[in-house]
Design an enzyme around this catalytic site. Structure first.
Site, PDB file in Angstrom:
ATOM      1  N   HIS A 197      -4.460   6.254 -75.862  1.00  0.00           N
ATOM      2  CA  HIS A 197      -3.680   6.549 -74.554  1.00  0.00           C
ATOM      3  C   HIS A 197      -4.463   7.550 -73.721  1.00  0.00           C
ATOM      4  CE1 HIS A 197      -2.258  10.426 -75.521  1.00  0.00           C
ATOM      5  NE2 HIS A 197      -2.131  10.245 -76.610  1.00  0.00           N
ATOM      6  N   CYS A 253      -2.898  11.314 -81.863  1.00  0.00           N
ATOM      7  CA  CYS A 253      -3.255   9.906 -81.375  1.00  0.00           C
ATOM      8  C   CYS A 253      -4.749  10.076 -80.782  1.00  0.00           C
ATOM      9  CB  CYS A 253      -2.288   9.772 -80.251  1.00  0.00           C
ATOM     10  SG  CYS A 253      -0.517   9.303 -80.493  1.00  0.00           S
TER      11      CYS A 253
END
Length: 506
Positions: free
Chosen positions: A455, A471
């Protein structure tokens, strides 16, 4: 003898009668008073009569008492015509003959002194003309024409050099270049590194270096960062500073292009820039849409407060432009000192990063040790590389091979403290609205492992320098570029460093 005595008596009588006619009173004339030595005794009420006798003397008489106040010989009287002549000469800046006096506190005297010096040196300075000439052409048409909107000038000389026309700059989507690179006037023209992205000059052709530039930011380094970005090897934010992200991007650039470029090879960098799109920087005109936003006043840190906003948008024009042109916001401001970014029509200097990568990606490798993401095509060729923040010691990223499950642009973010992490005192599920300043930025590439993905970020300058919650975090523009290159089913391999599985076993 008697005849001689008689003759002398007649002459004496004539002289006495002439003196009597010269003065209206019978009193004897007083001695001559010279004004230059003793001055003139003026009557109390200032009522004076002035007479001139046969010898040309000026006789001043008190009109009330009839007494002679003073007698002035001709050579002692003030010559009014000579006074007017001297005054006129001073007004014209020429002193009378024999007068070399100059007073430093008198501007006219100093101007006269300066003109005399110039005349002695053989230089003649014409007297200044009046600002307004009633017989001249003072209309608006008498002034030179202003530059035309297309950048040209009203020049009737065939051989006169014409200024280069700036390239047309338009605001375009992030999937392609937002600016047209400025091309050199001739193919043989070379631009030295110091000429790249020259700062706008100020008054007196002096340039003031902004504080952000004086703390290690260099324009030749920024030019290298632009070149790397054009080649698909992202350096993260373009900020004019060397660092680990630039070193990693340079190695990836050489692998992608097959070159052996070095960061100290100024000539090679300039040649590569010329071949890949021209100068590293170009001008961009701020549009009304850029100035209008909408923008938010500030982004709160607390997730519960974030959830109350309508959108996690940009906070300023500079933040939006910096992200659009892959730049550090402070460096953008430093390149454009004293510029009003909120005014449409303002021209600013921005990075000319070129076109984005368009080759489809078949495999992704997230290297935890290098803090970098590599994207390969179906033939195994490296097509793009991005600096990344991959997990942390507290919340490490996954290990092994996973696949892309879905792609979301401009997503919202669901905060669940029972699954992910706990932020502050928030112990309830929250939905944070979408926007570039949201927790996952403007892109979410979900993996088949729940709650993990690739992301964007609201803090692009921190990529590769901080930690994430497990992440893979990229800059918003890198995440958006990668999102357009991948599709569901693309493999994502995590290599190096600790993994979430190792952390669970501990």
């Amino acid at each position: 003898m008697l005849r001689t005595i008689f003759t002398l008596s007649v002459l004496a009588g004539g002289l006495l009668s002439s003196n009597a006619l010269a003065a209206p009173t019978q009193e004897s004339a007083p001695p001559i008073v010279r004004a230059a030595d003793d001055g003139i005794l003026v009557a109390q009420d200032g009522n004076l009569d002035i007479y001139y006798d046969a010898r040309g003397n000026r006789v001043i008489v008190d009109a009330d008492t009839g007494k002679v106040i003073a007698i002035q010989p001709p050579q002692t009287r003030l010559d009014r015509r000579a006074l007017r002549r001297e005054t006129r000469l001073r007004e014209l800046g020429r002193a009378p003959d024999g007068d070399d006096r100059y007073y430093l506190d008198d501007p006219e005297d100093m101007a006269r002194f300066r003109r005399k010096q110039l005349e002695e040196e053989g230089r003649v300075i014409p007297p200044p003309a009046d600002e307004y000439d009633p017989y001249g052409d003072n209309s608006v048409e008498a002034y030179p024409p202003a530059p035309q909107d297309d950048g040209s000038f009203d020049n009737d000389y065939l051989d006169a050099p014409q200024p280069a026309k700036p390239g047309i700059i338009k605001s375009q989507p992030l999937n392609e270049a937002s600016i047209d690179p400025a091309q050199p006037e001739s193919p043989t023209e070379q631009v030295l590194p110091g000429d790249q992205a020259a700062l706008p000059p100020k008054s007196g052709d002096k340039t003031t270096v902004a504080p952000a530039l004086s703390l290690g930011a260099r324009q030749d380094v920024a030019a290298l960062q632009v070149l790397l970005d054009r080649g698909g090897a992202s350096p993260g934010v373009i900020d004019g500073r060397f660092g680990s992200n630039v070193d990693k991007a340079l190695a990836a650039y050489n692998q992608i292009t097959g070159a052996s470029l070095r960061s100290t090879d100024a000539v090679g960098i300039q040649a590569a820039l010329a071949q890949s799109g021209g100068d590293a920087f170009a001008n961009y005109t701020i549009t009304p849409e850029d100035a209008a936003g909408p923008y938010v006043a500030s982004i709160p840190e607390d997730y519960s407060q974030k959830a109350q906003l309508d959108r996690m948008g940009y906070t300023s024009v500079t933040e939006a432009l910096a992200e659009r042109f892959h730049m550090d916001e402070n460096y953008l401001k430093a390149l454009n000192p004293d510029v009003n970014f909120n005014r449409p029509g303002t021209i600013v200097k921005v990075a000319n990063f070129g076109r984005l990568v368009s080759t489809p990606v078949a495999r992704i490798v997230a290297d935890k040790g290098k803090k970098e993401v590599f994207a390969y095509d179906a033939g195994g060729r490296l097509v793009a590389a991005y600096p990344a923040t991959i997990g942390s010691s507290d919340t490490p990223s996954p290990s092994g091979t996973h696949t892309v499950s879905r792609i979301a642009l401009d997503p919202n973010y669901t905060y669940n403290p029972s699954i992910n992490f706990k932020q502050g005192q928030n112990d309830k599920v929250l939905t944070i609205p979408p926007g570039p300043n949201g927790p996952v930025g403007s892109v979410w590439i979900a993996l088949d492992k729940p709650t993990y993905g690739i992301h964007g970020t609201p803090d692009p300058s921190k990529i590769g320098k901080t930690e994430s919650h497990g992440c893979v975090r990229l800059t918003n523009w890198d995440a958006r570029e990668l999102a357009k290159l991948v599709s569901p089913g693309v493999t994502v391999e995590f290599v190096g460093g600790p993994s979430a599985d190792d952390f669970a076993q501990q």
